[in-house]
Design a protein around this motif. Structure first.
Motif, PDB file in Angstrom:
ATOM      1  N   UNK A  28       3.592 -12.869 -14.764  1.00  0.00           N
ATOM      2  CA  UNK A  28       1.970 -12.603 -15.134  1.00  0.00           C
ATOM      3  C   UNK A  28       1.523 -13.754 -14.520  1.00  0.00           C
ATOM      4  N   UNK A  29       2.152 -14.979 -14.148  1.00  0.00           N
ATOM      5  CA  UNK A  29       1.327 -15.859 -13.296  1.00  0.00           C
ATOM      6  C   UNK A  29       0.850 -15.019 -12.026  1.00  0.00           C
ATOM      7  N   UNK A  30       2.068 -14.361 -11.369  1.00  0.00           N
ATOM      8  CA  UNK A  30       1.648 -13.775 -10.136  1.00  0.00           C
ATOM      9  C   UNK A  30       0.712 -12.434 -10.103  1.00  0.00           C
ATOM     10  N   UNK A  31       0.824 -11.889 -11.499  1.00  0.00           N
ATOM     11  CA  UNK A  31      -0.311 -10.723 -11.398  1.00  0.00           C
ATOM     12  C   UNK A  31      -1.617 -11.450 -11.373  1.00  0.00           C
ATOM     13  N   UNK A  32      -1.812 -12.449 -12.268  1.00  0.00           N
ATOM     14  CA  UNK A  32      -3.149 -13.154 -11.959  1.00  0.00           C
ATOM     15  C   UNK A  32      -3.514 -13.369 -10.777  1.00  0.00           C
ATOM     16  N   UNK A  79      -6.628 -12.067  -7.980  1.00  0.00           N
ATOM     17  CA  UNK A  79      -7.555 -12.674  -7.005  1.00  0.00           C
ATOM     18  C   UNK A  79      -7.432 -12.443  -5.506  1.00  0.00           C
ATOM     19  N   UNK A  80      -6.632 -11.669  -5.224  1.00  0.00           N
ATOM     20  CA  UNK A  80      -6.326 -11.477  -3.837  1.00  0.00           C
ATOM     21  C   UNK A  80      -5.113 -12.218  -3.055  1.00  0.00           C
ATOM     22  N   UNK A  81      -4.140 -13.085  -3.740  1.00  0.00           N
ATOM     23  CA  UNK A  81      -3.320 -13.818  -3.042  1.00  0.00           C
ATOM     24  C   UNK A  81      -1.906 -13.083  -2.954  1.00  0.00           C
ATOM     25  N   UNK A  82      -1.291 -13.117  -1.777  1.00  0.00           N
ATOM     26  CA  UNK A  82      -0.207 -12.362  -1.570  1.00  0.00           C
ATOM     27  C   UNK A  82       0.901 -13.294  -2.339  1.00  0.00           C
ATOM     28  N   UNK A  83       1.582 -12.558  -3.152  1.00  0.00           N
ATOM     29  CA  UNK A  83       2.659 -13.069  -4.056  1.00  0.00           C
ATOM     30  C   UNK A  83       3.975 -12.673  -4.154  1.00  0.00           C
ATOM     31  N   UNK A  84       4.960 -13.422  -4.778  1.00  0.00           N
ATOM     32  CA  UNK A  84       6.512 -12.838  -4.444  1.00  0.00           C
ATOM     33  C   UNK A  84       6.997 -13.480  -5.775  1.00  0.00           C
ATOM     34  N   UNK A  85       7.570 -12.534  -6.364  1.00  0.00           N
ATOM     35  CA  UNK A  85       8.510 -12.847  -7.716  1.00  0.00           C
ATOM     36  C   UNK A  85       9.874 -12.949  -7.476  1.00  0.00           C
ATOM     37  N   UNK A  86      10.905 -13.415  -7.968  1.00  0.00           N
ATOM     38  CA  UNK A  86      12.180 -13.634  -7.652  1.00  0.00           C
ATOM     39  C   UNK A  86      13.083 -13.635  -8.984  1.00  0.00           C
ATOM     40  N   UNK A  87      14.045 -12.808  -9.101  1.00  0.00           N
ATOM     41  CA  UNK A  87      15.262 -12.933 -10.115  1.00  0.00           C
ATOM     42  C   UNK A  87      16.279 -11.948  -9.974  1.00  0.00           C
ATOM     43  N   UNK A 105       1.906  -1.821 -12.698  1.00  0.00           N
ATOM     44  CA  UNK A 105       1.811  -0.848 -11.880  1.00  0.00           C
ATOM     45  C   UNK A 105       0.734   0.288 -12.319  1.00  0.00           C
ATOM     46  N   UNK A 106       0.464   0.382 -13.371  1.00  0.00           N
ATOM     47  CA  UNK A 106      -0.840   1.356 -13.853  1.00  0.00           C
ATOM     48  C   UNK A 106      -2.051   0.529 -13.460  1.00  0.00           C
ATOM     49  N   UNK A 107      -2.169  -0.882 -13.745  1.00  0.00           N
ATOM     50  CA  UNK A 107      -3.465  -1.426 -13.591  1.00  0.00           C
ATOM     51  C   UNK A 107      -3.676  -1.524 -11.996  1.00  0.00           C
ATOM     52  N   UNK A 108      -2.689  -1.879 -11.119  1.00  0.00           N
ATOM     53  CA  UNK A 108      -2.598  -2.046  -9.806  1.00  0.00           C
ATOM     54  C   UNK A 108      -2.712  -3.484  -9.396  1.00  0.00           C
ATOM     55  N   UNK A 109      -2.775  -3.913  -8.144  1.00  0.00           N
ATOM     56  CA  UNK A 109      -2.784  -5.219  -7.602  1.00  0.00           C
ATOM     57  C   UNK A 109      -4.015  -5.194  -6.517  1.00  0.00           C
TER      58      UNK A 109
END
Length: 636
Positions: free
Chosen positions: A64-68, A72-80, A96-100
């Motif tokens: 959710x942090x990364x979605x926000x 705003x246009x930042x390239x983001x990486x999630x790990x788990x 996925x429905x909302x998009x990035x």
């Protein structure tokens, strides 16, 4: 760029930084952990400029942090790791429905075996469920390229993208050209737009967009340079092949190595290897149908090699049915390939040889009859470390239950080092499902059997990650459970990462530590006890008070993990006092204590003992204590 020996997860970190990633967030879990730690280290060194990196409280919070940031246009990486995606699934399905806007890549490491996980779930299945593209690298070099390509796909099609390595890719090492210095792409700004709000009408329209872009991605990676890079097809042999081998992920690398061995050994035995066609599927979802059709053209038999689920096999069977093809598909579903665990080169040599019609004796090296048969390897189950504070907590809680006549209590566990409390002689974990579940399962068990005491163990990191909701439920609904918080001041199981209660962030800066007791108070728990688990009498008494309290109660056992504490002088056994009762061995199960059958007494291994003193409190005869020789590292 400079050549450097890197581990798989380090390579993925360098690739993301080279792609201009600006925000990195996740939750630690083997085999994915080192990626975030690598980014943090490079940032601290000044090699990664402009990047924000954090351990979030759990995977849902991280995504959710990364979605926000992506909005705003930042390239983001999630790990788990693979089970962490379950926790993040709620925001993922809607995202996925909302998009990035800024590229958003999910690095999800699968764990065939499983080596360090609850399940062998396959992230490729999850990707199809969420309708999100997934890339499946065979090695570090391809993984480096796929990580960068994932950001391009994400921004080109406005979709999250999953990169799914497995354990052997994450933990392998090789020399790789990596950047010496990286600068994060600028973020841009968040622009208000109704599309960021997911209402049913918008979802209906977005679902059509999702389906359309999946077709576009599959088509784009079925031909041209993209297909050659990630979905290559090769013919082997002079004649037109009738046999085909399809593989994905690290199994493709295993397959190539196994085929090379087969060809070499067959040539030595003067046996001809029949022509065959080989395809790697590096983009398993959306499945590159057009490329797969080219691969299958003219084939009569197809063998699918993959780890975990039969994802590619399903796709080939579906393709055969839709096109009324005459080829037969072999894989996990018909028992040709193993249905669980990791593939290995040795195993594939035999299976591929059988598929190619080559006699097994021609490719299997014969054992030297003159050499003795090696003995079976000893079974070495994992155990709590010598000096682990959890050992004292488990022992004291069970002593408390014995004292109040509640030995039939159910002890619900959780995910962490303390899951090992289920082993003998502690026998202190009766259930373990997933992170945080012990607390809520204890409530359900209490409803079904109200006469039995319900104890729930949870670690300090897991407390913040996923326990608070369950505690709130216990207070709200008045469930009579006792929560034992095993606070060792770190996330020990995955390598000692900080968490909200430690007062430290990933980058080493200080934060305001969140007090577990304060959270419990805020959630409405009125009976909260504290104890030092290395003091058995104190912990047993505190446990009795918490367990006998009616309604939700808690005991916080605060003892440092051995990785954070300075060891004390090793202890030793006084031969004149040891009666050979084995109580020190059968009660707490410390690996530093063993039985000397010849002398018929207990022994302490000074190289393992860290002097925690737990055994001295268990021994009724005062036979264990400090010794000058033991303190110097001599034999006890």
């Amino acid at each position: 760029m400079h050549k450097k020996l890197v581990m798989g997860n380090q390579a993925f970190a360098y690739a993301a930084l080279a792609a201009g990633v600006r925000v990195v967030a996740g939750y630690p879990g083997t085999p994915s952990t080192e990626l975030v730690e690598t980014v943090a280290k490079l940032k601290a060194q000044g090699s990664a400029e402009g990047v924000h990196v954090e351990w979030s409280t759990n995977e849902k919070a991280a995504l959710e942090v990364l979605a926000g940031a992506s909005y705003a246009g930042a390239r983001c990486l999630f790990t788990c790791k693979q089970v962490g995606l379950n926790v993040a699934s709620d925001p993922l399905m809607s995202l996925n429905y909302v998009g990035i806007k800024g590229g958003l890549v999910l690095f999800v490491a699968d764990d065939p075996g499983p080596i360090s996980s609850q399940t062998e779930q396959d992230t490729r299945r999850f990707a199809a469920f969420a309708k999100i593209p997934v890339l499946d690298p065979q090695n570090l070099e391809q993984g480096y390229a796929m990580m960068q390509e994932a950001f391009e796909i994400s921004e080109r099609y406005h979709t999250p993208v999953i990169v799914r390595p497995t354990t052997r890719v994450c933990h392998a090492s090789t020399y790789l050209e990596v950047p010496e210095h990286t600068v994060a792409h600028p973020a841009g700004t968040f622009e208000k737009d109704p599309k960021w709000v997911i209402f049913p009408r918008r979802s209906f329209a977005a679902h059509g967009e999702v389906n359309e872009r999946l077709l576009q991605i599959a088509d784009a990676y079925s031909s041209g340079k993209a297909a050659d890079a990630f979905n290559p097809i090769e013919n082997h042999g002079d004649a037109t092949p009738r046999l085909g081998i399809m593989a994905g992920g690290v199994s493709y690398a295993y397959t190539c190595e196994a085929l090379a061995i087969i060809e070499r050994r067959a040539a030595a035995a003067d046996i001809a290897v029949p022509p065959y066609r080989l395809m790697q599927v590096g983009l398993p979802y959306p499945f590159p149908t057009a490329a797969a059709e080219r691969f299958a053209e003219g084939l009569g038999q197809i063998l699918v090699v993959e780890e975990l689920d039969f994802v590619l096999e399903d796709e080939m069977l579906r393709l055969a049915g839709r096109t009324h093809a005459a080829y037969t598909v072999h894989g996990k579903l018909n028992g040709t390939m193993p249905g669980r665990g990791e593939n290995t080169v040795d195993d594939l040599v035999e299976r591929l040889a059988a598929f190619l019609g080559i006699p097994a004796q021609a490719v299997t090296p014969r054992a030297d009859a003159s050499l003795p048969k090696p003995p079976a390897l000893p079974v070495r189950p994992p155990v709590l470390c010598p000096g682990c504070p959890h050992r004292g907590s488990f022992y004291a809680v069970k002593q408390a239950l014995k004292a109040i006549g509640a030995t039939d209590a159910v002890l619900s566990g959780d995910i962490g080092c303390y899951t090992l409390g289920n082993a003998a002689p502690l026998d202190a974990v009766d259930t373990c499902l997933c992170m945080g579940a012990g607390i809520t399962m204890a409530q359900g068990l209490g409803i079904a059997e109200p006469a039995r005491k319900q104890i729930a163990f949870v670690g300090d990191s897991t407390f913040f990650a996923s326990a608070m909701t369950g505690i709130a439920n216990a207070v709200y609904n008045g469930h009579d459970i006792t929560v034992i918080v095993l606070d060792n001041a770190t996330t020990a199981m995955t390598g000692g990462q900080p968490h909200p209660g430690t007062g430290l962030r990933l980058d080493g800066t200080k934060s305001q530590p969140i007090k577990i007791e304060a959270v419990l108070h805020a959630l409405g728990v009125t009976c909260i006890e504290h104890a030092n688990p290395f003091d058995l009498a104190q912990t047993t008494e505190a446990a009795q008070r918490a367990i006998t309290h009616e309604g939700p109660s808690a005991l916080i056992c605060e003892g440092l993990c051995i990785t954070l504490s300075k060891p004390k002088p090793a202890l030793c056994v006084d031969e004149s006092r040891c009666t050979g009762c084995k109580r020190c061995i059968t009660q707490i199960g410390c690996p530093a204590i063993s039985w000397d059958a010849e002398q018929r007494r207990a022994r302490v291994n000074p190289t393992l003992c860290n002097g925690c003193g737990l055994c001295t409190q268990v021994c009724k005869f005062g036979a264990i204590g400090p010794n000058a020789e033991a303190a110097k590292g001599g034999e006890a």
